[in-house]
Design a protein around this motif. Structure first.
Motif, PDB file in Angstrom:
ATOM      1  N   LEU A 189     -11.317   7.689  -6.549  1.00  0.00           N
ATOM      2  CA  LEU A 189     -10.694   8.887  -5.994  1.00  0.00           C
ATOM      3  C   LEU A 189      -9.177   8.721  -5.939  1.00  0.00           C
ATOM      4  CD1 LEU A 189     -13.186   9.635  -3.072  1.00  0.00           C
ATOM      5  CD2 LEU A 189     -12.934  10.938  -5.198  1.00  0.00           C
ATOM      6  N   GLU A 190      -8.742   7.521  -5.558  1.00  0.00           N
ATOM      7  CA  GLU A 190      -7.296   7.252  -5.475  1.00  0.00           C
ATOM      8  C   GLU A 190      -6.620   7.421  -6.828  1.00  0.00           C
ATOM      9  OE1 GLU A 190      -4.581   3.333  -4.503  1.00  0.00           O
ATOM     10  OE2 GLU A 190      -6.330   3.704  -3.226  1.00  0.00           O
ATOM     11  N   LYS A 191      -7.312   7.013  -7.887  1.00  0.00           N
ATOM     12  CA  LYS A 191      -6.757   7.128  -9.244  1.00  0.00           C
ATOM     13  C   LYS A 191      -7.060   8.482  -9.891  1.00  0.00           C
ATOM     14  CE  LYS A 191      -5.207   4.147 -11.582  1.00  0.00           C
ATOM     15  NZ  LYS A 191      -3.813   3.774 -11.939  1.00  0.00           N
ATOM     16  N   LYS A 192      -7.785   9.349  -9.158  1.00  0.00           N
ATOM     17  CA  LYS A 192      -8.159  10.674  -9.648  1.00  0.00           C
ATOM     18  C   LYS A 192      -8.902  10.614 -10.976  1.00  0.00           C
ATOM     19  CE  LYS A 192      -4.375  12.940  -7.188  1.00  0.00           C
ATOM     20  NZ  LYS A 192      -3.180  13.817  -7.255  1.00  0.00           N
TER      21      LYS A 192
END
Length: 269
Positions: free
Chosen positions: A236-239
């Motif tokens: 999620l952080e790196k999308k």
């Protein structure tokens, strides 16, 4: 494609997926039989879906069976990459085997519960008392050499390739590196050699959805384990569009529809 999922959370972003509660599987048998793919079944569903209803599942059967417990996983690593597996003993918890472990391993060493994840059931054994307590609670002794690390790599493999990798760095003074146990994430300086190793081993084993945990010691890489249902905080952080990547992989694996009037086996003349 007609897609049925038993896990809505892990199917986010997959186009056109139909969610069915796992416990309702037999009430929706006809709908499931019509589906092209079944996504993220629970382990108890896997055998009857694959062997009974002849369904294609994602993750695939290799991933489920080899990832079900650490014994199966370690034996698979012994088969295809023994040089990348920490020294491990898997024994019945008998008095003789307890003594064997105490004679063979020096403190500290690591023990694990056969079925657990997220760092639960992994113990740093620093003395005989610790080990005896572990042995009393477990019918199988899973004992592994201690690797002197303060971080490990989580390498995420999806379909037929690695989609991301990151370091999991343990909190100061902590044995576990898991993010769920307070570890932090870093995407810096990911070794390409480790990524290539994971891709090679995943392909050999036929795994198509897993988070591999890899330790580096003096430039050599060791598989600690893999999880087929791994945390997605870093993704999620790196999308990273996991749902779209799953869909694209399923499309690439789909069998083209047969023409209705074309028999599978040519008729005898």
């Amino acid at each position: 494609m007609r897609l049925v999922s038993f896990n809505p959370y892990r199917s986010i972003g997959v186009p056109g997926v139909r969610y069915i509660k796992p416990e309702m599987v037999f009430k929706h048998r006809e709908e499931i039989a019509e589906a092209d793919w079944i996504l993220f079944p629970e382990y108890w569903q896997v055998n009857f879906l694959v062997y009974g209803l002849k369904k294609r599942i994602f993750p695939n059967i290799n991933t489920y069976h080899l990832g079900h417990d650490k014994v199966e996983m370690t034996r698979a690593f012994w088969a295809v990459c023994p040089e990348n597996t920490p020294y491990t003993q898997i024994l019945a918890s008998t008095d003789a085997n307890i003594e064997q472990v105490l004679d063979e391993f020096t403190f500290p060493f690591v023990t694990k519960e056969v079925r657990n994840s997220m760092g639960r059931g992994v113990f740093l054994i620093e003395n005989k008392k610790d080990f005896l307590e572990y042995a009393q609670k477990n019918s199988i002794l899973y004992v592994q050499e201690y690797l002197p690390i303060d971080r490990d790599l989580r390498i995420v493999y999806l379909g037929d390739k690695v989609i991301t990798a990151y370091w999991r760095i343990g909190a100061e003074g902590q044995f576990h590196n898991n993010v769920s146990r307070g570890g932090s994430i870093s995407f810096d300086d990911i070794p390409e050699e480790a990524i290539r190793l994971v891709e090679k081993v995943a392909r050999k084993l036929g795994i198509n959805h897993a988070g591999f945990d890899v330790a580096e010691v003096d430039g050599h890489y060791y598989f600690l384990e893999f999880n087929h249902m791994f945390g997605n905080q870093a993704l999620l952080e790196k999308k990273i569009p996991v749902g779209r990547l799953i869909y694209e992989y399923l499309q690439s694996q789909s069998i083209p529809p047969r023409e209705p009037d074309k028999p599978l086996i040519p008729r005898a003349s």
